[in-house]
Design an enzyme around this catalytic site. Structure first.
Site, PDB file in Angstrom:
ATOM      1  N   THR A 141       0.803  -1.221   0.000  1.00  0.00           N
ATOM      2  CA  THR A 141       0.000   0.000   0.000  1.00  0.00           C
ATOM      3  C   THR A 141       0.844   1.282   0.000  1.00  0.00           C
ATOM      4  O   THR A 141       0.588   2.178  -0.813  1.00  0.00           O
ATOM      5  CB  THR A 141      -0.974  -0.010   1.197  1.00  0.00           C
ATOM      6  OG1 THR A 141      -1.932  -1.054   0.999  1.00  0.00           O
ATOM      7  CG2 THR A 141      -1.707   1.306   1.335  1.00  0.00           C
ATOM      8  N   CYS A 154       5.604  -1.607   7.333  1.00  0.00           N
ATOM      9  CA  CYS A 154       5.528  -1.755   8.781  1.00  0.00           C
ATOM     10  C   CYS A 154       6.897  -1.614   9.424  1.00  0.00           C
ATOM     11  O   CYS A 154       7.925  -1.801   8.781  1.00  0.00           O
ATOM     12  CB  CYS A 154       4.959  -3.128   9.144  1.00  0.00           C
ATOM     13  SG  CYS A 154       3.167  -3.188   9.190  1.00  0.00           S
ATOM     14  N   ASN A 186       5.075  -8.043  13.527  1.00  0.00           N
ATOM     15  CA  ASN A 186       4.532  -6.729  13.191  1.00  0.00           C
ATOM     16  C   ASN A 186       3.020  -6.715  13.356  1.00  0.00           C
ATOM     17  O   ASN A 186       2.424  -7.614  13.950  1.00  0.00           O
ATOM     18  CB  ASN A 186       4.924  -6.349  11.759  1.00  0.00           C
ATOM     19  CG  ASN A 186       4.289  -7.272  10.735  1.00  0.00           C
ATOM     20  OD1 ASN A 186       4.190  -8.477  10.955  1.00  0.00           O
ATOM     21  ND2 ASN A 186       3.863  -6.729   9.615  1.00  0.00           N
ATOM     22  N   CYS A 205       0.731  -7.341  11.288  1.00  0.00           N
ATOM     23  CA  CYS A 205      -0.010  -8.380  10.573  1.00  0.00           C
ATOM     24  C   CYS A 205       0.636  -9.753  10.698  1.00  0.00           C
ATOM     25  O   CYS A 205       0.298 -10.670   9.952  1.00  0.00           O
ATOM     26  CB  CYS A 205      -0.164  -8.002   9.101  1.00  0.00           C
ATOM     27  SG  CYS A 205      -1.033  -6.448   8.854  1.00  0.00           S
ATOM     28  N   GLU A 214       3.402 -11.220   9.883  1.00  0.00           N
ATOM     29  CA  GLU A 214       4.160 -11.923   8.857  1.00  0.00           C
ATOM     30  C   GLU A 214       5.645 -11.587   8.859  1.00  0.00           C
ATOM     31  O   GLU A 214       6.431 -12.227   8.161  1.00  0.00           O
ATOM     32  CB  GLU A 214       3.568 -11.666   7.460  1.00  0.00           C
ATOM     33  CG  GLU A 214       4.004 -10.386   6.780  1.00  0.00           C
ATOM     34  CD  GLU A 214       3.185  -9.183   7.189  1.00  0.00           C
ATOM     35  OE1 GLU A 214       3.211  -8.165   6.475  1.00  0.00           O
ATOM     36  OE2 GLU A 214       2.523  -9.247   8.240  1.00  0.00           O
ATOM     37  N   SER A 243      -5.460  -7.691   1.428  1.00  0.00           N
ATOM     38  CA  SER A 243      -6.899  -7.527   1.268  1.00  0.00           C
ATOM     39  C   SER A 243      -7.194  -6.520   0.159  1.00  0.00           C
ATOM     40  O   SER A 243      -7.684  -6.890  -0.903  1.00  0.00           O
ATOM     41  CB  SER A 243      -7.523  -7.075   2.590  1.00  0.00           C
ATOM     42  OG  SER A 243      -8.895  -6.813   2.432  1.00  0.00           O
ATOM     43  N   SER A 244      -6.852  -5.258   0.371  1.00  0.00           N
ATOM     44  CA  SER A 244      -7.181  -4.219  -0.611  1.00  0.00           C
ATOM     45  C   SER A 244      -6.535  -4.480  -1.960  1.00  0.00           C
ATOM     46  O   SER A 244      -7.188  -4.431  -3.006  1.00  0.00           O
ATOM     47  CB  SER A 244      -6.733  -2.849  -0.085  1.00  0.00           C
ATOM     48  OG  SER A 244      -7.422  -2.531   1.090  1.00  0.00           O
ATOM     49  N   THR A 245      -5.225  -4.747  -1.968  1.00  0.00           N
ATOM     50  CA  THR A 245      -4.556  -4.877  -3.250  1.00  0.00           C
ATOM     51  C   THR A 245      -4.834  -6.221  -3.921  1.00  0.00           C
ATOM     52  O   THR A 245      -4.668  -6.346  -5.132  1.00  0.00           O
ATOM     53  CB  THR A 245      -3.043  -4.632  -3.114  1.00  0.00           C
ATOM     54  OG1 THR A 245      -2.536  -5.387  -2.019  1.00  0.00           O
ATOM     55  CG2 THR A 245      -2.769  -3.158  -2.882  1.00  0.00           C
TER      56      THR A 245
END
Length: 769
Positions: A206, A222, A461, A463, A465, A649-651
């Site tokens: 993002t 992040c 972080n 999320c 990962e 999600s968004s991308t």
């Protein structure tokens, strides 16, 4: 194009009408959709409303029986964008795309684009790159993908007028990321990057998608910091995360070194207020320092299950209790050693869990236990982890020493009572995340920095990962210079930075382009490291020290469906194993090739990449892996960390596929965010693959998801954003069994526990690469 006169307006409207009619004709021919009613509505609407009428008709027609209306809606929306851009930029609408050079000039003048674009590329070079732009690629977008791209990421002028178009965004990203490459091959690398982006074979994170080429913002997703047990450490951490958050970074913070409630301060017993007030302060920073004016900051705080404040920490986000002890806007994660999970399995003759678990203040552990490192610095329980061998149970040994020390204060709980509190919070709020600290550190390819048995990675972080070496930043000196200025000297710790990008699995695998794609993708990610300007110096230093990247994937369920593989099947487990091994091979190889060209990351010597231990541990003994290992030994590796699977999600929606490694929510559902709600269907849905999509994610046996992820995790050197989906009425024993299975299958982390009763969880946009 000027439309000031009537003849110009008539010509302009005629172009729009012709384009709208062509879209309708394509819908009939290409997608086999009925269009007579649509034609009538468009004729009644007239030129001014033709696009809008067509778009809403198409959107309202999307369902399982006719999913391809989404592409028709996208075409109408594109028409609107083409019209608005051509008017704002004064070129003929029939061109669809105007002058790239003039666009860059205009938005540079407006201080939207960075002046570096024009300083780096000549007009001739930009014109050559414009010729590589392919407007036909715009037809790959579904409506929701195009809407998200236009709404959130396309560059506008200061008044939010449409200027940049989708393929120009991709080209600007490519130009930005290849800006510092050798001029002899730079344009070809820009075109190769554009090829990867425009075909939707991949997406960038993002911040990279939004900020590339811009005069503001940074490119990384992040950051992770470790808080020192001092007033200076706590407040300087808060200052650092505020500066990162304002530029759009998500934050992970490890709080396991901070002394607990009731501990001594300057030998005055019982004076410490514990971790809660400081976490509440961070919560306020997250709310106050928003991300580029678009959303509140996003912060995850991690704490050890063996820390004395654990029970108070687990109540931070729940709805019950004193609101003065809450931090509703941060996310929480618990770091868990193997020993805790083993203690959960201690039962009496009736099968009741009886294992005791002792929790300690990290400050008191250092004070009473006297453990030191090679430099004489005190160590706590958090500084040790268990390796595989029985004679290498470093954390277990130290924990038992602590338990045996009668002078060391502690609280004692039934381990199951702590786990129950974790699960209650997860079912209510989706968190805490689970961080299996021993497995994370065992699999760390850069453990040589701290040594075997000594913790290098304390948390993940936002999320879950990213798993990279970290350490606190310390104040070591304060002085006044000859000018009378006061200075604070800080010894920088490893302040983690994650640079993300993801492969669109269905498109890339089907096109058979993984090797070509990953080669350019790794180069793009590596270049982010050098291009980024991070406002926190120690984060900038760590970025250069490890040159860490996080190449991930999305569209896993989409890929299974089009390949005719059921989610709950051995075939899906095997497919995860073989596909991610292939991705890992090409990623490691690409980084090796970059090291040949540009040099290895600074602390490569002594790493498991250099010694070959990484390959031995993974069982990579095929001829091609043996050859690759030898090449790495000779040439080095460009990036100390390579792979991480973000939520996407968004991308993923921009890429017209399914989120990350998640199962689809449902075959048909409403996609809803703050400013939109659309009906969407499974990607490429038809009567054949419907069978492989039809089971909703909360109905799936989570153990199949865990088994897939375990195979995937074997090949990912960092971690994976892995959600657990359960029904709201799940029994505690069943959820516990899911967690135990995840741990036994050697998952490094788990992300949200999403139950059917939870409201939509607010997620971090930064990692949705």
């Amino acid at each position: 194009m000027s439309v000031d006169n009537l003849s110009g307006l008539a010509e302009h409207n005629e172009e729009i009408v012709q384009d709208v009619l062509q879209i309708v004709e394509d819908a009939s021919q290409i997608y086999k959709l009925p269009v007579e009613e649509l034609k009538a509505k468009i004729k009644a609407a007239g030129a001014d409303k033709a696009n809008e009428q067509g778009m809403f008709y198409a959107l309202n027609s999307v369902d399982m029986g006719a999913p391809k209306w989404t592409y028709v809606a996208a075409r109408f929306y594109l028409n609107q964008l083409y019209t608005q851009a051509s008017e704002n930029r004064a070129y003929s609408r029939s061109l669809k795309y105007g002058s790239l050079y003039k666009l860059i000039q205009k938005l540079t003048e407006e201080n939207v684009y960075s002046s570096k674009l024009l300083a780096s590329y000549s007009e001739e070079e930009i014109n050559e790159l414009q010729r590589a732009i392919d407007p036909e690629k715009d037809k790959l977008f579904s409506y929701i993908g195009l809407f998200l791209l236009a709404d959130r990421y396309l560059a506008t002028d200061k008044k939010k007028n449409v200027y940049e178009l989708p393929q120009e965004r991709f080209m600007i990203i490519a130009m930005t990321l290849m800006m510092n490459e050798n001029r002899v091959k730079r344009l070809e690398l820009v075109k190769e990057s554009y090829w990867a982006l425009s075909n939707l074979y991949m997406t960038v994170a993002t911040p990279t998608l939004s900020n590339s080429g811009k005069a503001f913002g940074q490119l990384s997703s992040c950051f992770i910091d470790t808080v020192d047990d001092s007033l200076d450490g706590i407040y300087l951490n808060n200052w650092d995360i505020a500066r990162l958050s304002k530029d759009g970074g998500g934050i992970g913070i490890y709080f396991g070194k901070v002394r607990s409630l009731g501990s001594a301060i300057k030998d005055f017993e019982g004076n410490s207020s514990g971790i809660l007030p400081w976490i509440r302060s961070i919560n306020q920073t997250a709310v106050s320092v928003d991300q580029l004016g678009q959303r509140s900051g996003a912060v995850a705080v991690y704490y050890d299950v063996f820390g004395k404040d654990i029970m108070r920490f687990l109540d931070l986000k729940t709805n019950n209790g004193d609101d003065r002890n809450k931090a509703h806007d941060i996310f929480t994660g618990v770091t868990i050693p193997d020993l805790f999970m083993q203690t959960l399995e201690e039962t009496d003759e009736n099968g009741k869990s009886i294992g005791e678990w002792h929790v300690f203040c990290p400050y008191e552990v250092k004070k009473f236990m006297g453990w030191k490192d090679e430099h004489g610095n005190p160590l706590g329980l958090e500084d040790f982890y268990d390796e595989e061998g029985e004679d290498e149970k470093y954390f277990t040994e130290k924990y038992r020493e602590a338990v045996a020390n009668p002078l060391l204060p502690r609280k004692t709980y039934r381990a199951m009572d702590i786990m129950a509190r974790i699960m209650i919070s997860q079912l209510e709020k989706g968190v805490p995340y689970m961080f299996y600290r021993d497995e994370v550190n065992r699999q760390n390819a850069n453990k040589h920095i701290a040594g075997r048995g000594r913790t290098s990675i304390f948390c993940s972080n936002l999320c879950t990962e990213i798993t990279q070496n970290q350490s606190p930043t310390l104040i070591v000196e304060e002085y006044k210079d000859e000018r009378g200025y006061n200075h604070i000297v800080r010894k920088p710790g490893d302040f983690v930075v994650c640079n993300l990008s993801s492969i669109n699995l269905p498109k890339a695998v089907r096109a058979n382009v993984l090797d070509r794609l990953i080669a350019i993708q790794v180069r793009m990610l590596d270049n982010v490291i050098d291009l980024n300007t991070i406002p926190v110096a120690q984060a900038q230093d760590t970025n250069q020290k490890y040159r860490a990247i996080g190449l991930g994937t999305f569209g896993w369920h989409h890929l299974l469906a089009i390949e005719g593989i059921y989610w709950e099947s051995e075939e899906a487990v095997q497919r995860a194993d073989e596909l991610y091994e292939e991705i890992a091979y090409h990623t490691i190889k690409a980084s090796m090739e970059l090291a040949k060209e540009k040099g290895a990351y600074p602390v490569f010597e002594g790493s498991e990449w250099q010694t070959g231990e990484y390959f031995r541990r993974k069982g990579y003994d095929s001829p091609r892996h043996v050859e690759l290992q030898e090449q790495i030994r000779e040439h080095g590796l460009r990036n100390g960390y390579l792979m991480a699977v973000a939520p996407n999600s968004s991308t993923a929606k921009i890429g017209d596929s399914t989120d990350g490694i998640d199962p689809l929510y449902n075959v048909e559902y409403a996609e809803e965010k703050k400013n939109f709600k659309f009906k969407v269907t499974a990607p490429e849905l038809d009567h054949v693959n419907y069978e492989y999509y039809r089971k909703a994610r909360h109905e799936l046996d989570q153990k199949w998801s865990i088994r897939q992820n375990a195979k995937r995790q074997r090949h990912i050197d960092q971690a994976i954003s892995f959600n657990i989906y359960v029904r709201h009425d799940i029994k505690a024993k069943e959820l516990l069994d899911i967690h135990k299975t995840a741990w036994k299958e050697k998952l490094k982390t788990t992300y949200y526990v999403r139950s059917t009763s939870q409201e939509e969880i607010e997620e971090c946009e930064m990692c949705h690469s």
